[in-house]
Write a protein that holds these residues in place. Structure first.
Motif, PDB file in Angstrom:
ATOM      1  N   ALA A  84     143.750 -11.647 -54.179  1.00 36.49           N
ATOM      2  CA  ALA A  84     143.946 -11.506 -52.734  1.00 36.49           C
ATOM      3  C   ALA A  84     143.731 -12.854 -52.065  1.00 36.49           C
ATOM      4  O   ALA A  84     142.931 -13.669 -52.521  1.00 36.49           O
ATOM      5  CB  ALA A  84     142.951 -10.493 -52.171  1.00 36.49           C
ATOM      6  N   GLY A  94     143.211 -14.438 -48.050  1.00 39.58           N
ATOM      7  CA  GLY A  94     143.135 -14.247 -46.608  1.00 39.58           C
ATOM      8  C   GLY A  94     143.831 -15.424 -45.949  1.00 39.58           C
ATOM      9  O   GLY A  94     145.015 -15.679 -46.166  1.00 39.58           O
ATOM     10  N   ALA A  95     143.049 -16.214 -45.190  1.00 42.51           N
ATOM     11  CA  ALA A  95     143.647 -17.362 -44.512  1.00 42.51           C
ATOM     12  C   ALA A  95     143.637 -18.614 -45.383  1.00 42.51           C
ATOM     13  O   ALA A  95     144.155 -19.651 -44.979  1.00 42.51           O
ATOM     14  CB  ALA A  95     142.885 -17.627 -43.213  1.00 42.51           C
ATOM     15  N   GLY A  96     142.998 -18.535 -46.551  1.00 47.79           N
ATOM     16  CA  GLY A  96     142.947 -19.709 -47.437  1.00 47.79           C
ATOM     17  C   GLY A  96     142.039 -20.807 -46.891  1.00 47.79           C
ATOM     18  O   GLY A  96     142.216 -21.976 -47.210  1.00 47.79           O
ATOM     19  N   THR A  97     141.024 -20.434 -46.096  1.00 48.78           N
ATOM     20  CA  THR A  97     140.079 -21.445 -45.609  1.00 48.78           C
ATOM     21  C   THR A  97     138.887 -21.592 -46.550  1.00 48.78           C
ATOM     22  O   THR A  97     137.981 -22.388 -46.287  1.00 48.78           O
ATOM     23  CB  THR A  97     139.528 -21.096 -44.207  1.00 48.78           C
ATOM     24  N   GLY A  98     138.869 -20.801 -47.617  1.00 48.90           N
ATOM     25  CA  GLY A  98     137.760 -20.867 -48.578  1.00 48.90           C
ATOM     26  C   GLY A  98     137.577 -22.293 -49.069  1.00 48.90           C
ATOM     27  O   GLY A  98     138.504 -23.101 -49.073  1.00 48.90           O
ATOM     28  N   SER A 104     132.108 -21.203 -39.145  1.00 58.41           N
ATOM     29  CA  SER A 104     132.688 -22.246 -38.281  1.00 58.41           C
ATOM     30  C   SER A 104     134.206 -22.215 -38.357  1.00 58.41           C
ATOM     31  O   SER A 104     134.880 -22.781 -37.507  1.00 58.41           O
ATOM     32  CB  SER A 104     132.171 -23.613 -38.706  1.00 58.41           C
ATOM     33  N   SER A 105     134.741 -21.556 -39.381  1.00 58.42           N
ATOM     34  CA  SER A 105     136.197 -21.421 -39.527  1.00 58.42           C
ATOM     35  C   SER A 105     136.723 -20.167 -38.833  1.00 58.42           C
ATOM     36  O   SER A 105     137.839 -19.739 -39.093  1.00 58.42           O
ATOM     37  CB  SER A 105     136.524 -21.317 -41.016  1.00 58.42           C
ATOM     38  N   THR A 140     139.670 -14.796 -42.296  1.00 57.90           N
ATOM     39  CA  THR A 140     139.875 -13.358 -42.108  1.00 57.90           C
ATOM     40  C   THR A 140     138.622 -12.559 -42.478  1.00 57.90           C
ATOM     41  O   THR A 140     137.768 -13.040 -43.234  1.00 57.90           O
ATOM     42  CB  THR A 140     141.025 -12.863 -43.006  1.00 57.90           C
ATOM     43  N   ASN A 156     135.872 -13.109 -45.465  1.00 55.49           N
ATOM     44  CA  ASN A 156     134.432 -13.104 -45.148  1.00 55.49           C
ATOM     45  C   ASN A 156     133.693 -12.127 -46.048  1.00 55.49           C
ATOM     46  O   ASN A 156     132.593 -12.407 -46.521  1.00 55.49           O
ATOM     47  CB  ASN A 156     134.179 -12.662 -43.693  1.00 55.49           C
ATOM     48  N   ASN A 213     133.414 -13.434 -49.637  1.00 52.45           N
ATOM     49  CA  ASN A 213     132.458 -14.537 -49.808  1.00 52.45           C
ATOM     50  C   ASN A 213     131.109 -14.269 -49.153  1.00 52.45           C
ATOM     51  O   ASN A 213     130.255 -15.141 -49.134  1.00 52.45           O
ATOM     52  CB  ASN A 213     133.044 -15.833 -49.230  1.00 52.45           C
ATOM     53  N   SER A 254     130.341 -14.241 -46.075  1.00 55.11           N
ATOM     54  CA  SER A 254     130.235 -15.454 -45.267  1.00 55.11           C
ATOM     55  C   SER A 254     129.134 -15.378 -44.219  1.00 55.11           C
ATOM     56  O   SER A 254     128.814 -14.301 -43.703  1.00 55.11           O
ATOM     57  CB  SER A 254     131.575 -15.720 -44.576  1.00 55.11           C
ATOM     58  N   ALA A 291     140.140  -5.295 -50.749  1.00 54.53           N
ATOM     59  CA  ALA A 291     139.762  -4.488 -49.585  1.00 54.53           C
ATOM     60  C   ALA A 291     140.983  -4.318 -48.693  1.00 54.53           C
ATOM     61  O   ALA A 291     141.709  -5.292 -48.427  1.00 54.53           O
ATOM     62  CB  ALA A 291     138.638  -5.180 -48.825  1.00 54.53           C
TER      63      ALA A 291
HETATM   64  C1  LIG Z   1     136.346 -25.882 -41.371  1.00 52.19           C
HETATM   65  C2  LIG Z   1     135.708 -24.802 -42.194  1.00 52.19           C
HETATM   66  C3  LIG Z   1     134.481 -24.305 -41.817  1.00 52.19           C
HETATM   67  C4  LIG Z   1     133.869 -23.299 -42.562  1.00 52.19           C
HETATM   68  N1  LIG Z   1     132.662 -22.798 -42.151  1.00 52.19           N
HETATM   69  C5  LIG Z   1     132.107 -21.774 -42.804  1.00 52.19           C
HETATM   70  C6  LIG Z   1     130.867 -21.220 -42.356  1.00 52.19           C
HETATM   71  O1  LIG Z   1     130.274 -21.624 -41.363  1.00 52.19           O
HETATM   72  N2  LIG Z   1     130.371 -20.191 -43.069  1.00 52.19           N
HETATM   73  C7  LIG Z   1     131.002 -19.684 -44.163  1.00 52.19           C
HETATM   74  O2  LIG Z   1     130.504 -18.748 -44.761  1.00 52.19           O
HETATM   75  N3  LIG Z   1     132.160 -20.202 -44.608  1.00 52.19           N
HETATM   76  C8  LIG Z   1     132.739 -21.216 -43.961  1.00 52.19           C
HETATM   77  N4  LIG Z   1     133.915 -21.741 -44.409  1.00 52.19           N
HETATM   78  C9  LIG Z   1     134.528 -21.201 -45.637  1.00 52.19           C
HETATM   79  C10 LIG Z   1     135.565 -20.072 -45.409  1.00 52.19           C
HETATM   80  O3  LIG Z   1     136.128 -20.157 -44.124  1.00 52.19           O
HETATM   81  C11 LIG Z   1     134.964 -18.704 -45.651  1.00 52.19           C
HETATM   82  O4  LIG Z   1     134.595 -18.577 -47.006  1.00 52.19           O
HETATM   83  C12 LIG Z   1     135.888 -17.548 -45.258  1.00 52.19           C
HETATM   84  O5  LIG Z   1     135.216 -16.324 -45.362  1.00 52.19           O
HETATM   85  C13 LIG Z   1     137.147 -17.478 -46.095  1.00 52.19           C
HETATM   86  O6  LIG Z   1     138.039 -16.581 -45.472  1.00 52.19           O
HETATM   87  P1  LIG Z   1     139.603 -16.633 -45.755  1.00 52.19           P
HETATM   88  O7  LIG Z   1     140.240 -15.522 -45.021  1.00 52.19           O
HETATM   89  O8  LIG Z   1     140.137 -17.968 -45.475  1.00 52.19           O
HETATM   90  O9  LIG Z   1     139.609 -16.306 -47.308  1.00 52.19           O
HETATM   91  P2  LIG Z   1     140.371 -17.035 -48.518  1.00 52.19           P
HETATM   92  O10 LIG Z   1     139.978 -18.464 -48.595  1.00 52.19           O
HETATM   93  O11 LIG Z   1     141.813 -16.726 -48.382  1.00 52.19           O
HETATM   94  O12 LIG Z   1     139.779 -16.236 -49.717  1.00 52.19           O
HETATM   95  C14 LIG Z   1     138.395 -16.324 -50.025  1.00 52.19           C
HETATM   96  C15 LIG Z   1     138.061 -15.266 -51.079  1.00 52.19           C
HETATM   97  O13 LIG Z   1     138.253 -13.989 -50.506  1.00 52.19           O
HETATM   98  C16 LIG Z   1     139.050 -13.176 -51.366  1.00 52.19           C
HETATM   99  N5  LIG Z   1     139.724 -12.219 -50.495  1.00 52.19           N
HETATM  100  C17 LIG Z   1     140.461 -12.487 -49.402  1.00 52.19           C
HETATM  101  N6  LIG Z   1     140.876 -11.337 -48.842  1.00 52.19           N
HETATM  102  C18 LIG Z   1     140.399 -10.335 -49.618  1.00 52.19           C
HETATM  103  C19 LIG Z   1     140.494  -8.917 -49.583  1.00 52.19           C
HETATM  104  N7  LIG Z   1     141.167  -8.296 -48.622  1.00 52.19           N
HETATM  105  N8  LIG Z   1     139.872  -8.204 -50.547  1.00 52.19           N
HETATM  106  C20 LIG Z   1     139.181  -8.818 -51.525  1.00 52.19           C
HETATM  107  N9  LIG Z   1     139.064 -10.147 -51.617  1.00 52.19           N
HETATM  108  C21 LIG Z   1     139.662 -10.897 -50.661  1.00 52.19           C
HETATM  109  C22 LIG Z   1     139.928 -14.170 -52.085  1.00 52.19           C
HETATM  110  O14 LIG Z   1     140.414 -13.641 -53.293  1.00 52.19           O
HETATM  111  C23 LIG Z   1     138.953 -15.306 -52.317  1.00 52.19           C
HETATM  112  O15 LIG Z   1     138.179 -15.047 -53.447  1.00 52.19           O
HETATM  113  C24 LIG Z   1     134.524 -22.780 -43.707  1.00 52.19           C
HETATM  114  C25 LIG Z   1     135.768 -23.274 -44.073  1.00 52.19           C
HETATM  115  C26 LIG Z   1     136.357 -24.281 -43.340  1.00 52.19           C
HETATM  116  C27 LIG Z   1     137.690 -24.787 -43.778  1.00 52.19           C
END
Ligand SMILES: Cc1cc2nc3c(=O)[nH]c(=O)nc-3n(C[C@H](O)[C@H](O)[C@H](O)COP(=O)(O)OP(=O)(O)OC[C@H]3O[C@@H](n4cnc5c(N)ncnc54)[C@H](O)[C@@H]3O)c2cc1C
Length: 678
Positions: A261, A263-267, A326-327, A332, A336, A339, A341, A398
């Motif tokens: 899966a 989400g927004a790829g901000t991981g 912070s992202s 998404t 969150n 991870n 988050s 999820a």
């Molecule tokens: C500028 C910046 C600041 C940030 N600050 C923080 C911060 O303050 N705190 C923090 O915790 N993180 C932070 N992050 C990291 C990141 O944003 C988090 O980890 C966020 O939760 C990832 O969400 P995403 O939607 O981008 O997930 P993705 O990067 O797309 O995926 C992350 C993980 O989630 C899984 N996933 C996604 N959707 C689902 C689903 N529906 N069901 C099961 N698994 C799924 C993916 O397989 C992957 O393992 C930051 C990142 C950046 C770039």
């Protein structure tokens, strides 16, 4: 050099010890003996991927004073010292049958009385394993002085063992599930023909625009926020419903294709990368708010909903969603959850797991749709929601989420404290907490970061400060001024040269903009950066920040720090230029050393960004082989085929037991000077 990985297999094959080519490839049996083994397996209709191959002796011997590893017969002491590791592998793989390739492996498992020439091909059992079969080592053919002699040996082998015993056939078919254990299937290569027919099938399931397979389009999804790591998928799909997700998962299972899966790829740990190819399931079209129950303070949302959009949606009624990475403008709710988050305000309000009550999940094995948890805090049964949150996309996908929404606090005060030294700023963090105050957030920003933020946004941080703290208190209007005053006093007593409270909401927002956009501001001072995520006891802040600076400087790099100081969650951001040869490798090495420091002071290797691909090999800094094996069992319960987000969290370089060079713990055999590992 250990086995090929912790994957389940029906058969475990053990050779004696690896050679030079195995060393270079990082896998056992890839040299000439491996090629013979491959041919033998292919002739028997068994794919190499169906078999777990390992070595009985896990170390190389050095050529005296040389660099090359030699392949010398191991002594009994070496074998005995490596046996616990082999047993651990047996425990993980749980094979139905063990095949010993050569006398050394056989004697290790069956005892020194075993004679391969007499007992070859019979099912035997020994103290370490039952159902053991031994045969000659493939390299014995290679060691024959002449081709004719080798052929004669092969003929003799075909006639069967001396002593007239008949070889028991080792039947590997049909593959099946046995006692809840699934056996790894070979991963077929995706031919152009198969890819195009799969594309048509996925399009039929998801509708027009639901599938990407053009390499140029797939490039967009080859990495997440950690651009150091990249992996290309075969397909990216865009489901709109849980049933869509389930049908994609079923296709993936049928085709033995991995899926993950996104989400927004901000991981920031490579978590959503298709490490082994296959299908990326983007959740971005499943972004609806399905229900808001203000009376019970819950919302039901789809996982592709952007974190901040949830707070925007419920904000007009006086509510918000507390976890605020912070992202949050982009990430998404699904990401969150995966991870677990956190964010600046999770110091007081807790991380994602504290705000998720229930989940609808598509299970990896067969696409079944199940509910974990519910709509209330005290759901009955095992806390599977809690288990799922933080599982980094390896337990399933999820598709609906029940979250708690909170009432906005009546009042908020934000204090900026400016320091001339990191030590004073760190002391202020402890002083605030020691006064019994529980701020909603305590964030620290160092000088390099302040300067980048000021260049980018002009948020009002003094450019010459060594560090600034951004501290927020919230709650009832009554008493909030008193809390802010006590925080100001704690900062001044710790040596702050300036302390001020934001005069209004506009100034507060500006201060937070600096903090929340700090990562982006590094673009002003460096073409690229790698964010590290470690946790340490708060009292170790000055020491660890000093070590971080030393490590990064020793690698000829620069670092900026902006982090959640209140909960000791560090984010050293190592700045680098990917165009400079060797710089990426130095960043990775510096990052590993920083993680080791965090682990050594009693902290952890991730506060919120997850382990993903990035830190899998650091897991043994924190966990023993037994800990990891137990976690693997939990993962296997959710994700028995390991097709759901494979290659993440668990050390994969060599095996679960072997760990990367940073996690190296000398074994008794090395301490005795009998062997070396590298
Ligand atoms: C500028 C910046 C600041 C940030 N600050 C923080 C911060 O303050 N705190 C923090 O915790 N993180 C932070 N992050 C990291 C990141 O944003 C988090 O980890 C966020 O939760 C990832 O969400 P995403 O939607 O981008 O997930 P993705 O990067 O797309 O995926 C992350 C993980 O989630 C899984 N996933 C996604 N959707 C689902 C689903 N529906 N069901 C099961 N698994 C799924 C993916 O397989 C992957 O393992 C930051 C990142 C950046 C770039």
């Amino acid at each position: 050099m250990f086995g090929e990985g912790p994957a389940r297999a029906r058969v475990l094959m053990i050779g004696e010890q690896p050679g030079h080519e195995e060393d270079l490839a990082g896998r056992p049996f890839v040299g000439p003996a491996g090629r013979i083994l491959d041919r033998a397996l292919a002739a028997a209709g068994i794919a190499r991927g169906d078999v777990y191959v390992t070595n009985v002796v896990k170390h190389f011997k050095w050529e005296p004073r040389g660099k090359r590893r030699i392949h010398a017969k191991p002594s009994q002491t070496e074998i005995a010292a490596c046996l616990p590791w082999l047993r651990a592998e047996l425990d993980l793989v749980k094979p139905e049958a063990v095949v010993c390739l050569g006398a050394t492996a056989a004697q290790a498992l069956l005892g020194s009385a075993f004679r391969v020439t007499r007992q070859r091909g019979r099912w035997l059992s020994g103290p370490s394993a039952s159902r053991v079969l031994a045969t000659v080592h493939p390299s014995s053919l290679l060691r024959a002085p002449r081709r004719g002699i080798a052929e004669a040996r092969v003929r003799r082998l075909r006639r069967g063992p001396r002593g007239g015993g008949r070889s028991a056939p080792l039947s590997l078919a049909p593959w099946r599930r046995l006692d809840g254990v699934y056996f790894e299937q070979p991963m077929p290569a995706l031919t152009a023909e198969r890819k195009s027919s799969l594309r048509r099938e996925l399009l039929d399931l998801l509708g027009p625009g639901g599938v990407l397979s053009d390499p140029d389009e797939l490039l967009v999804y080859e990495s997440d926020g950690l651009t150091l790591l990249r992996a290309l998928a075969d397909f990216v799909v865009f489901p709109r419903t849980a049933e869509h997700v389930a049908s994609v998962v079923r296709v993936a299972n049928r085709e033995r294709l991995p899926f993950v899966a996104r989400g927004a790829g901000t991981g920031l740990s490579g978590g959503c990368l298709p490490a082994e190819g296959g299908i990326v399931i983007s959740m971005m079209r499943m972004n609806r708010m399905l229900e808001v129950d203000y009376d019970n303070q819950i919302a039901v949302v789809e996982p592709g909903l952007v974190n901040l959009h949830l707070s925007w949606a419920v904000g007009p009624r006086g509510f918000y969603y507390a976890p605020d990475p912070s992202s949050q403008q982009a990430c998404t709710i699904g990401g969150n959850i995966a991870n677990n988050s956190g964010g600046p305000h999770t110091l007081k309000y807790g991380v994602t797991v504290n705000h998720v009550l229930g989940l609808e999940v598509v299970m990896p094995e067969d696409g079944r749709i199940v509910w974990l948890g519910g709509r209330t805090r005290d759901a009955l049964g095992y806390d599977l929601t809690g288990l799922f949150v933080g599982s980094e996309g390896t337990f399933g996908i999820a598709t609906k989420v029940v979250v708690r929404i909170l009432r906005k606090p009546q009042a908020v005060k934000t204090v900026l404290a400016v320091f001339d030294t990191i030590e004073e700023a760190s002391a202020a963090v402890s002083a605030i907490i020691a006064r019994g105050l529980v701020p909603a957030a305590v964030e620290m920003i160092d000088q390099l970061t302040i300067q980048a933020v000021e260049d980018a946004f002009g948020c009002g941080y003094p450019r010459d400060a060594a560090a600034a703290l951004l501290i927020e208190v919230d709650g009832l209007r009554a008493g909030i001024d008193g809390q802010a005053a006590r925080i100001e006093a704690a900062c001044r007593e710790s040596g702050a040269r300036e302390v001020r409270t934001a005069a209004d909401e506009a100034e507060r927002q500006l201060l937070w903009k600096g903090r929340k956009s700090a990562f982006g501001a590094y673009g002003r001072v460096s073409p690229a950066y790698m964010v590290m995520d470690g946790v340490i006891p708060r009292t170790k802040l000055p020491y660890v920040l000093g070590r971080v600076n030393d490590i990064v400087a020793a690698h000829g790099l620069r670092v900026g720090n902006v982090f959640h100081a209140g909960d000791g969650n560090l984010h050293p951001n190592i700045l680098y230029d990917p165009r400079k040869a060797g710089e990426e490798a130095r960043v990775v090495q510096a990052g590993a050393e920083i993680m080791k420091v965090c682990a050594d002071v009693g902290g952890s290797i991730s506060g919120e960004h997850g382990i993903g691909l990035e830190k899998a090999d650091f897991m043994p800094f924190i966990f023993t082989a037994a800990d990891l094996a137990f976690m693997l069992r939990v993962k296997t319960a959710f994700n028995p085929t390991d097709l759901c987000n494979p290659g993440k969290i668990f050390p994969t370089k060599k095996s679960c037991i072997e760990v990367g060079p940073m996690a190296y713990r000398p074994h008794a055999i090395e301490e005795q000077g009998l062997a070396q590992r590298f």
